[in-house]
Design a protein around this motif. Structure first.
Motif, PDB file in Angstrom:
ATOM      1  N   GLN A 109       0.832  -1.210   0.000  1.00  0.00           N
ATOM      2  CA  GLN A 109       0.000   0.000   0.000  1.00  0.00           C
ATOM      3  C   GLN A 109       0.862   1.254   0.000  1.00  0.00           C
ATOM      4  O   GLN A 109       0.635   2.193  -0.771  1.00  0.00           O
ATOM      5  N   LYS A 110       1.853   1.270   0.889  1.00  0.00           N
ATOM      6  CA  LYS A 110       2.701   2.456   1.014  1.00  0.00           C
ATOM      7  C   LYS A 110       3.555   2.663  -0.234  1.00  0.00           C
ATOM      8  O   LYS A 110       3.705   3.784  -0.724  1.00  0.00           O
ATOM      9  N   ALA A 111       4.130   1.578  -0.740  1.00  0.00           N
ATOM     10  CA  ALA A 111       4.992   1.690  -1.922  1.00  0.00           C
ATOM     11  C   ALA A 111       4.201   2.097  -3.156  1.00  0.00           C
ATOM     12  O   ALA A 111       4.676   2.894  -3.980  1.00  0.00           O
ATOM     13  N   GLN A 112       2.982   1.567  -3.281  1.00  0.00           N
ATOM     14  CA  GLN A 112       2.176   1.863  -4.455  1.00  0.00           C
ATOM     15  C   GLN A 112       1.572   3.270  -4.387  1.00  0.00           C
ATOM     16  O   GLN A 112       1.544   3.999  -5.371  1.00  0.00           O
ATOM     17  N   THR A 113       1.142   3.664  -3.197  1.00  0.00           N
ATOM     18  CA  THR A 113       0.477   4.954  -3.041  1.00  0.00           C
ATOM     19  C   THR A 113       1.455   6.117  -3.012  1.00  0.00           C
ATOM     20  O   THR A 113       1.264   7.135  -3.681  1.00  0.00           O
ATOM     21  N   SER A 114       2.525   5.969  -2.236  1.00  0.00           N
ATOM     22  CA  SER A 114       3.422   7.108  -2.018  1.00  0.00           C
ATOM     23  C   SER A 114       4.460   7.280  -3.121  1.00  0.00           C
ATOM     24  O   SER A 114       4.800   8.412  -3.480  1.00  0.00           O
TER      25      SER A 114
END
Length: 256
Positions: A109-114
């Motif tokens: 989630q963090k890698a894809q979103t940020s």
């Protein structure tokens, strides 16, 4: 004014002497070495180590590691420190995750979103469509196929009883790719990892765990990877830990 006491159980520090020296400058270090459980419990009851402020979970002491409850902390550490730090401009790169459990999913989630990394994953079962769609993830039934496509591989699967990454698997990874392990040390063949790093096939590795913990592979320790005691140093210098788990329980607790 006396310095706070830190209890250091187990063996002597072997590699991280500079950081340990920093710890000694700020704290009084008390050692328990390799006491058996009964002697250790008796020493605690008689306050043989004094009123130490770290290394032991108890009232007013912040615990900085746990299983399910540290999902966010582990995900933050890996996404922000390991993954982003070892890939130059990771935007658009392929992140291959071995084990899309709670921690793997949070990192995705963090890698894809940020930073808009493209998420690939391999697991013993395929996730529901809504999970895949939420992170735009591509499922690989075969690990070998995913390794060939990923620019950075994250090991986040529970320990299955054998190594997940060994010399043949490292050879399947792209030359110049990266490895991050936030799961279990015994999932990685460390000698094969050393060879892959020394040859340049892999350019870096972020390891939060080690094969023979608490012993660290000496060849890996001499590389640029750093072990950290920074939760203790950070808390007493800034009032904040890096990976606090139970801090919210302590807020409002009367001081002893």
């Amino acid at each position: 004014m006396s310095k706070p006491i830190v209890l250091h159980p187990g063996n002597d520090i072997k590699w991280i002497h500079e950081l340990y020296k920093n710890l000694r400058e700020n704290f009084t270090i008390k050692r328990s070495y390799s006491m058996n459980r009964a002697d250790f419990m008796q020493a605690l009851k008689t306050k043989q180590f004094g009123d130490f402020v770290a290394m032991m979970v108890g009232q007013g002491v912040i615990y900085c590691n746990a299983a399910v409850t540290c999902t966010g902390s582990v995900a933050d550490a890996d996404a922000n420190r390991n993954i982003a730090a070892v890939i130059h401009n990771p935007n658009g790169f392929f992140l291959g995750i071995i084990g899309l459990g709670k921690i793997g999913y949070r990192i995705a989630q963090k890698a894809q979103t940020s930073i808009e990394m493209k998420i690939l994953y391999n697991d013993i079962r395929r996730m529901p469509a809504e999970i895949e769609q939420s992170i735009n993830a591509k499922f690989y039934e075969k690990l070998d196929d995913m390794l060939a496509d990923a620019g950075c591989v994250l090991v986040a699967t529970p320990f299955p009883g054998g190594r997940v990454m060994d010399a043949p698997h490292f050879a399947m990874m792209k030359r110049g790719s990266r490895l991050v392990n936030s799961a279990r040390g015994k999932l990685i063949d460390e000698e094969a990892l050393v060879t892959a790093l020394e040859s340049g096939h892999l350019v870096s590795a972020g390891l939060g765990v080690h094969y023979n913990e608490p012993t660290v592979n000496q060849k890996l320790a001499k590389m640029e990877n750093r072990l950290r005691m920074e939760n203790i140093l950070s808390f007493f210098s800034t009032g904040k830990t890096l990976t606090a788990v139970n801090l919210h329980w302590l807020r409002g607790m009367p001081k002893p």
